[in-house]
Scaffold this active site. Structure first.
Site, PDB file in Angstrom:
ATOM      1  N   GLY A   1     -35.001  28.430 -28.400  1.00 10.11           N
ATOM      2  CA  GLY A   1     -34.133  27.473 -27.706  1.00 10.11           C
ATOM      3  C   GLY A   1     -32.693  27.597 -28.159  1.00 10.11           C
ATOM      4  O   GLY A   1     -32.330  28.501 -28.912  1.00 10.11           O
TER       5      GLY A   1
ATOM      6  N   ASP B   1     -42.581  29.449 -29.959  1.00 11.27           N
ATOM      7  CA  ASP B   1     -41.908  28.839 -28.806  1.00 11.27           C
ATOM      8  C   ASP B   1     -42.775  29.108 -27.577  1.00 11.27           C
ATOM      9  O   ASP B   1     -43.288  30.223 -27.424  1.00 11.27           O
ATOM     10  CB  ASP B   1     -40.509  29.467 -28.640  1.00 11.27           C
ATOM     11  CG  ASP B   1     -39.597  28.621 -27.768  1.00 11.27           C
ATOM     12  OD1 ASP B   1     -39.971  28.362 -26.613  1.00 11.27           O
ATOM     13  OD2 ASP B   1     -38.530  28.220 -28.248  1.00 11.27           O
TER      14      ASP B   1
ATOM     15  N   THR C   1     -45.354  16.115 -25.625  1.00 15.57           N
ATOM     16  CA  THR C   1     -44.834  17.227 -26.430  1.00 15.57           C
ATOM     17  C   THR C   1     -44.249  16.700 -27.726  1.00 15.57           C
ATOM     18  O   THR C   1     -44.506  17.237 -28.804  1.00 15.57           O
ATOM     19  CB  THR C   1     -43.740  17.989 -25.642  1.00 15.57           C
ATOM     20  OG1 THR C   1     -44.309  18.417 -24.421  1.00 15.57           O
ATOM     21  CG2 THR C   1     -43.220  19.182 -26.421  1.00 15.57           C
TER      22      THR C   1
ATOM     23  N   TYR D   1     -38.143   8.516 -24.381  1.00 18.77           N
ATOM     24  CA  TYR D   1     -37.709   9.672 -25.177  1.00 18.77           C
ATOM     25  C   TYR D   1     -37.285   9.212 -26.566  1.00 18.77           C
ATOM     26  O   TYR D   1     -37.712   9.764 -27.586  1.00 18.77           O
ATOM     27  CB  TYR D   1     -36.552  10.386 -24.470  1.00 18.77           C
ATOM     28  CG  TYR D   1     -35.955  11.501 -25.287  1.00 18.77           C
ATOM     29  CD1 TYR D   1     -36.754  12.547 -25.740  1.00 18.77           C
ATOM     30  CD2 TYR D   1     -34.603  11.508 -25.618  1.00 18.77           C
ATOM     31  CE1 TYR D   1     -36.211  13.576 -26.507  1.00 18.77           C
ATOM     32  CE2 TYR D   1     -34.063  12.528 -26.377  1.00 18.77           C
ATOM     33  CZ  TYR D   1     -34.866  13.558 -26.818  1.00 18.77           C
ATOM     34  OH  TYR D   1     -34.334  14.567 -27.576  1.00 18.77           O
TER      35      TYR D   1
END
Ligand code: UDP
Length: 334
Positions: free
Chosen positions: A10, A31, A95, A149
């Protein structure tokens, strides 16, 4: 020393990988390439001290294997970007929460050192700036997607702290404030790459709301220096640190600066939050977000060095390069 970098393909992760390799360390990247790109690791993948596994932090076998082979675990893999979170709230939550838990279980199993990348979203809409590491979290109702979030990353922080307190894990947490620079994708809503791409494409620069909301932007190179300092200093163990710049700018002024740096003919277009995120999305923006960075400065001596015009110039250079048409095949794993 071998570092496991989750999310190492990322934006921030790949810069950290380059920095660690340059200093002679071994690096293992995990990843799943959902938002990370192999192109970010173009140089790193050629390096004999860099290993890459395409896999998810939601896969306990991948995680166990990677943690077993490493000395230090830097957990950067997460769902990021307001637009990404708004579009995929459930997947993002999973996630972040499950990924964090699976990582911590493995880190505990092997007794490794753990670095958690967290976020300024933790503070929610607390406008009592500058925000200290122990400032309150001020959130709207859980039905507003944006707060899910913030909450998912708070769960990661809580788990990290509990593993430290109850299981003796060596941990450090960094809360990033609007990190910017080359390799940041404009696809997940982050404002600077988005405005730069619009400017270079001669499209209107979309400023949400009235543009009076403000942010502080930090160059990714400064963010990597902060991570390295936090990892290397023994006095950071068990602590949480803000990582950001304290230079505040309104988004409207930022858009004007992007126009100046790029020399674009694009106009600035004010876009309502309803238009940007859809009616009924109940989107709430943060009005201000300024970090108090005295703690990291006192403990590690770190400061933000790169001025905003340079941050924008670097982003423009990288974006120009990325937008150049080329016949290259997509990068494949060796
Ligand atoms: N923003 C904007 N235009 C865009 C994208 C974002 O005006 O095309 C605004 C956004 O509403 C916010 C600020 O820029 O006020 C920073 O947004 P970003 O998503 O980069 O970061 P965050 O909101 O997480 O700080």
């Amino acid at each position: 020393m071998r570092y496991l970098i989750t999310g190492g393909a990322g934006f921030i992760g790949s810069h950290l990988v380059d920095s660690l390799l340059a200093d002679g360390h071994d690096v293992l990247v995990v990843d799943n390439l959902s938002t990370g790109r192999l192109a970010n690791l173009e140089a790193a993948l050629m390096h004999p001290r860099c290993l890459f596994t395409q896999g998810s932090v939601l896969d306990p076998y991948v995680v166990d294997d990677a943690v077993a082979q490493s000395d230090v675990v830097v957990h950067l893999a997460a769902a990021v970007g307001v637009e990404m979170i708004m579009a995929n709230p459930l997947r993002s939550f999973h996630t972040n929460v499950r990924g964090g838990e699976i990582l911590l279980e493995a880190v505990h199993r092997y007794g490794r050192k753990f670095f958690l990348a967290s976020t300024s979203e933790i503070y929610g809409k607390n406008y009592n700036v500058p925000l200290h590491e122990d400032s309150d979290r001020v959130l709207g109702p859980p039905t507003i997607t944006r707060w899910s979030y913030s909450t998912s990353k708070a769960v990661d922080e809580i788990l990290t702290n509990l593993y430290r307190e109850e299981r003796g894990l060596e941990t450090v947490i960094a809360r990033f404030f609007n990190i910017v620079g080359p390799r940041q994708s404009p696809s997940y809503g982050m404002v600077i790459p988005r405005l730069v791409r619009q400017a270079l494409s001669q499209e209107p620069l979309t400023v949400y709301g009235d543009g009076n909301q403000s942010r502080c932007f930090l160059h990714v190179v400064d963010a990597v220096a902060a991570i390295r300092g936090l990892l290397d200093s023994p006095s950071t163990a068990g602590e949480t640190f803000n990582v950001g710049s304290d230079h505040e700018i309104s988004i409207l002024k930022l858009a004007e600066m992007v126009r100046e740096v790029t020399g674009t003919t694009s106009d600035i277009q004010l876009v309502s939050y309803e238009e940007a995120f859809g009616t009924g999305s109940g989107f709430e923006d943060m009005v201000r977000r300024v970090p108090d960075i005295s703690k990291i400065a006192a403990v590690t001596g770190w400061t933000a060095r790169t001025p905003l015009p340079t941050i924008i110039e670097d982003t423009v250079k990288a974006m120009r390069h990325q937008m150049e048409p080329c016949d290259d095949q997509p990068l494949r794993l060796p």
